[in-house]
Every structure is written in C-alpha cells, then in structure tokens.
Design a protein around this motif. Sequence first.
Motif, PDB file in Angstrom:
ATOM      1  N   SER A   3       2.161  35.596 -44.275  1.00  0.00           N
ATOM      2  CA  SER A   3       3.657  35.052 -43.600  1.00  0.00           C
ATOM      3  C   SER A   3       4.782  35.861 -44.047  1.00  0.00           C
ATOM      4  O   SER A   3       4.812  36.535 -45.140  1.00  0.00           O
ATOM      5  CB  SER A   3       3.749  33.639 -43.777  1.00  0.00           C
ATOM      6  N   VAL A   4       5.768  35.970 -43.096  1.00  0.00           N
ATOM      7  CA  VAL A   4       7.163  36.667 -43.297  1.00  0.00           C
ATOM      8  C   VAL A   4       7.898  35.590 -44.241  1.00  0.00           C
ATOM      9  O   VAL A   4       8.352  34.579 -43.958  1.00  0.00           O
ATOM     10  CB  VAL A   4       7.732  36.934 -42.183  1.00  0.00           C
ATOM     11  N   GLU A   5       8.390  36.394 -45.596  1.00  0.00           N
ATOM     12  CA  GLU A   5       9.482  35.680 -46.242  1.00  0.00           C
ATOM     13  C   GLU A   5      10.683  36.276 -46.227  1.00  0.00           C
ATOM     14  O   GLU A   5      10.862  37.687 -46.412  1.00  0.00           O
ATOM     15  CB  GLU A   5       8.903  35.851 -47.569  1.00  0.00           C
ATOM     16  N   ILE A   6      11.819  35.541 -46.037  1.00  0.00           N
ATOM     17  CA  ILE A   6      13.177  36.142 -46.150  1.00  0.00           C
ATOM     18  C   ILE A   6      13.695  35.756 -47.209  1.00  0.00           C
ATOM     19  O   ILE A   6      13.784  34.505 -47.666  1.00  0.00           O
ATOM     20  CB  ILE A   6      13.791  35.806 -44.699  1.00  0.00           C
ATOM     21  N   ARG A   7      14.498  36.722 -47.960  1.00  0.00           N
ATOM     22  CA  ARG A   7      15.279  36.319 -49.426  1.00  0.00           C
ATOM     23  C   ARG A   7      16.358  37.312 -49.171  1.00  0.00           C
ATOM     24  O   ARG A   7      16.735  38.445 -48.790  1.00  0.00           O
ATOM     25  CB  ARG A   7      14.449  36.520 -50.439  1.00  0.00           C
ATOM     26  N   HIS A  52      26.698  39.634 -46.539  1.00  0.00           N
ATOM     27  CA  HIS A  52      25.526  39.119 -47.102  1.00  0.00           C
ATOM     28  C   HIS A  52      24.350  40.122 -46.713  1.00  0.00           C
ATOM     29  O   HIS A  52      24.581  40.683 -45.574  1.00  0.00           O
ATOM     30  CB  HIS A  52      25.397  37.515 -46.537  1.00  0.00           C
ATOM     31  N   ALA A  53      23.283  40.204 -47.310  1.00  0.00           N
ATOM     32  CA  ALA A  53      22.213  40.995 -46.992  1.00  0.00           C
ATOM     33  C   ALA A  53      20.941  40.296 -47.405  1.00  0.00           C
ATOM     34  O   ALA A  53      20.969  39.747 -48.393  1.00  0.00           O
ATOM     35  CB  ALA A  53      22.210  42.194 -47.914  1.00  0.00           C
ATOM     36  N   ALA A  54      19.965  40.227 -46.538  1.00  0.00           N
ATOM     37  CA  ALA A  54      18.590  39.793 -46.890  1.00  0.00           C
ATOM     38  C   ALA A  54      17.354  40.751 -46.570  1.00  0.00           C
ATOM     39  O   ALA A  54      17.667  41.594 -45.898  1.00  0.00           O
ATOM     40  CB  ALA A  54      18.412  38.402 -46.199  1.00  0.00           C
ATOM     41  N   LEU A  55      16.368  40.610 -47.179  1.00  0.00           N
ATOM     42  CA  LEU A  55      15.196  41.280 -46.982  1.00  0.00           C
ATOM     43  C   LEU A  55      14.007  40.461 -46.279  1.00  0.00           C
ATOM     44  O   LEU A  55      13.796  39.317 -46.616  1.00  0.00           O
ATOM     45  CB  LEU A  55      14.807  42.081 -48.111  1.00  0.00           C
ATOM     46  N   ALA A  56      13.226  40.869 -45.360  1.00  0.00           N
ATOM     47  CA  ALA A  56      11.940  40.355 -45.112  1.00  0.00           C
ATOM     48  C   ALA A  56      10.865  41.036 -45.836  1.00  0.00           C
ATOM     49  O   ALA A  56      10.620  42.396 -45.883  1.00  0.00           O
ATOM     50  CB  ALA A  56      12.020  40.656 -43.524  1.00  0.00           C
ATOM     51  N   ILE A 102      16.657  36.893 -37.959  1.00  0.00           N
ATOM     52  CA  ILE A 102      17.518  36.439 -37.088  1.00  0.00           C
ATOM     53  C   ILE A 102      17.858  34.770 -37.482  1.00  0.00           C
ATOM     54  O   ILE A 102      18.926  34.357 -37.614  1.00  0.00           O
ATOM     55  CB  ILE A 102      17.728  36.613 -35.830  1.00  0.00           C
ATOM     56  N   GLU A 103      16.869  34.063 -37.389  1.00  0.00           N
ATOM     57  CA  GLU A 103      16.669  32.853 -37.812  1.00  0.00           C
ATOM     58  C   GLU A 103      17.377  32.523 -39.302  1.00  0.00           C
ATOM     59  O   GLU A 103      18.064  31.379 -39.462  1.00  0.00           O
ATOM     60  CB  GLU A 103      15.166  32.358 -37.697  1.00  0.00           C
ATOM     61  N   HIS A 104      17.084  33.583 -39.925  1.00  0.00           N
ATOM     62  CA  HIS A 104      17.625  33.267 -41.457  1.00  0.00           C
ATOM     63  C   HIS A 104      19.259  33.341 -41.370  1.00  0.00           C
ATOM     64  O   HIS A 104      19.868  32.644 -42.084  1.00  0.00           O
ATOM     65  CB  HIS A 104      17.137  34.438 -42.256  1.00  0.00           C
ATOM     66  N   VAL A 105      19.824  34.149 -40.776  1.00  0.00           N
ATOM     67  CA  VAL A 105      21.100  34.347 -40.502  1.00  0.00           C
ATOM     68  C   VAL A 105      21.498  33.120 -39.822  1.00  0.00           C
ATOM     69  O   VAL A 105      22.714  32.564 -40.065  1.00  0.00           O
ATOM     70  CB  VAL A 105      21.555  35.671 -39.674  1.00  0.00           C
ATOM     71  N   TYR A 106      21.055  32.662 -38.741  1.00  0.00           N
ATOM     72  CA  TYR A 106      21.283  31.456 -38.259  1.00  0.00           C
ATOM     73  C   TYR A 106      21.620  30.232 -39.170  1.00  0.00           C
ATOM     74  O   TYR A 106      22.509  29.487 -39.365  1.00  0.00           O
ATOM     75  CB  TYR A 106      20.279  30.789 -37.089  1.00  0.00           C
ATOM     76  N   ALA A 107      20.483  29.987 -40.058  1.00  0.00           N
ATOM     77  CA  ALA A 107      20.526  28.908 -41.112  1.00  0.00           C
ATOM     78  C   ALA A 107      21.681  29.222 -42.153  1.00  0.00           C
ATOM     79  O   ALA A 107      22.352  28.174 -42.411  1.00  0.00           O
ATOM     80  CB  ALA A 107      19.081  29.007 -41.763  1.00  0.00           C
ATOM     81  N   ASP A 108      21.761  30.520 -42.458  1.00  0.00           N
ATOM     82  CA  ASP A 108      22.818  30.575 -43.285  1.00  0.00           C
ATOM     83  C   ASP A 108      24.123  30.524 -42.664  1.00  0.00           C
ATOM     84  O   ASP A 108      25.080  29.873 -43.491  1.00  0.00           O
ATOM     85  CB  ASP A 108      22.945  32.083 -43.795  1.00  0.00           C
ATOM     86  N   ALA A 109      24.428  30.624 -41.590  1.00  0.00           N
ATOM     87  CA  ALA A 109      25.722  30.226 -40.721  1.00  0.00           C
ATOM     88  C   ALA A 109      25.801  28.984 -40.713  1.00  0.00           C
ATOM     89  O   ALA A 109      27.121  28.362 -40.867  1.00  0.00           O
ATOM     90  CB  ALA A 109      25.735  31.267 -39.506  1.00  0.00           C
ATOM     91  N   LYS A 110      24.873  28.143 -40.442  1.00  0.00           N
ATOM     92  CA  LYS A 110      24.877  26.881 -40.401  1.00  0.00           C
ATOM     93  C   LYS A 110      25.342  26.246 -41.829  1.00  0.00           C
ATOM     94  O   LYS A 110      26.227  25.341 -41.770  1.00  0.00           O
ATOM     95  CB  LYS A 110      23.710  26.378 -40.053  1.00  0.00           C
TER      96      LYS A 110
END
Length: 149
Positions: A3-7, A52-56, A102-110
């Motif tokens: 699976s893909v992990e975003i951090r 902010h920055a995140a990696l997959a 993108i879903e990571h950014v959506y969750a962070d924005a929320k």
Amino acid sequence: MKSVEIRGIESKDFDIWLPLWKGYQRFYEVDISEHVTLETWKRFLAPTEPMHAALAMIGEQVVGLVHSIYHRSAWTMNDDCYLQDLFVASGGRGLGVGRALIEHVYADAKRHGASRVYWLTQESNHNAKQLYDRIADRSGFIHYRKPIT
C-alpha cells in the motif's frame, strides 16, 4: 502489492526528496536554482511557515511528493490551501499515488480548518487531469501571471 503510505517530511529526508523535486522540474521543463531549492526545504521544516511537504512511500521506496501552502483569502473566513506541487515518479504512476497525495492534503486542510484546497495544472497534462476531474471541480478561471523582477 504494497500500500501507499503518505508521511510528512523530516529533516533527514532531503536526499530522497531532491530527486523527486528534480523530476518534477524536468516534467515542467523548469530549472529552479539550488539557492531557491535549499530555502524552500528550510521553509518546509520551519514550524512558523505556512508551507508543508509530504512524501509517498511504497515500502521503502519514495515514489511521490506534494507541497502545499496555506494563505488568507478575501472570499472566505478561513485560510485556503494551495496544493502547489504534486509529482509521482514513473515507478509509482497508475498505483493511486497521486490520489493518495491529494487525499493527504485534503485531510491536512480539514485539520487546519481550511475552507478549500485548490491547484493548477498545465492544459496539456491529460493524465493528471483525468484524476483531477474525478476528485475536484474545475473553477473555470484562467491563470495569469507576470514575473516581477
């Protein structure tokens, strides 16, 4: 398949982030100076910066990055989140990495209480637009810019 992990990035991640950042620049046919790159990296790590920055990751392999910036808006009470950069390396394409970023950014924005997330892409970026059209609405606006030197 793993699976893909975003951090979120950490200071030790510069050497795995940089090749993706360079790949992003090649894709868009730009060459961002080393000075700007290093300053951008510092901003990502500074707690007082709105960047902010995140990696997959798939297993131990880094396959994508996303950068976002929070800013005020005259149209909303809360900040907007600008998804400035999104890149998936060739080994991660077609595996849901872009969507996960993108879903990571959506969750962070929320979590940040943002009013909305928005981004731009080139008209010719057909593969990305297929994803974007499924997960967001086109604004109908045309983007203009003028470098100030």
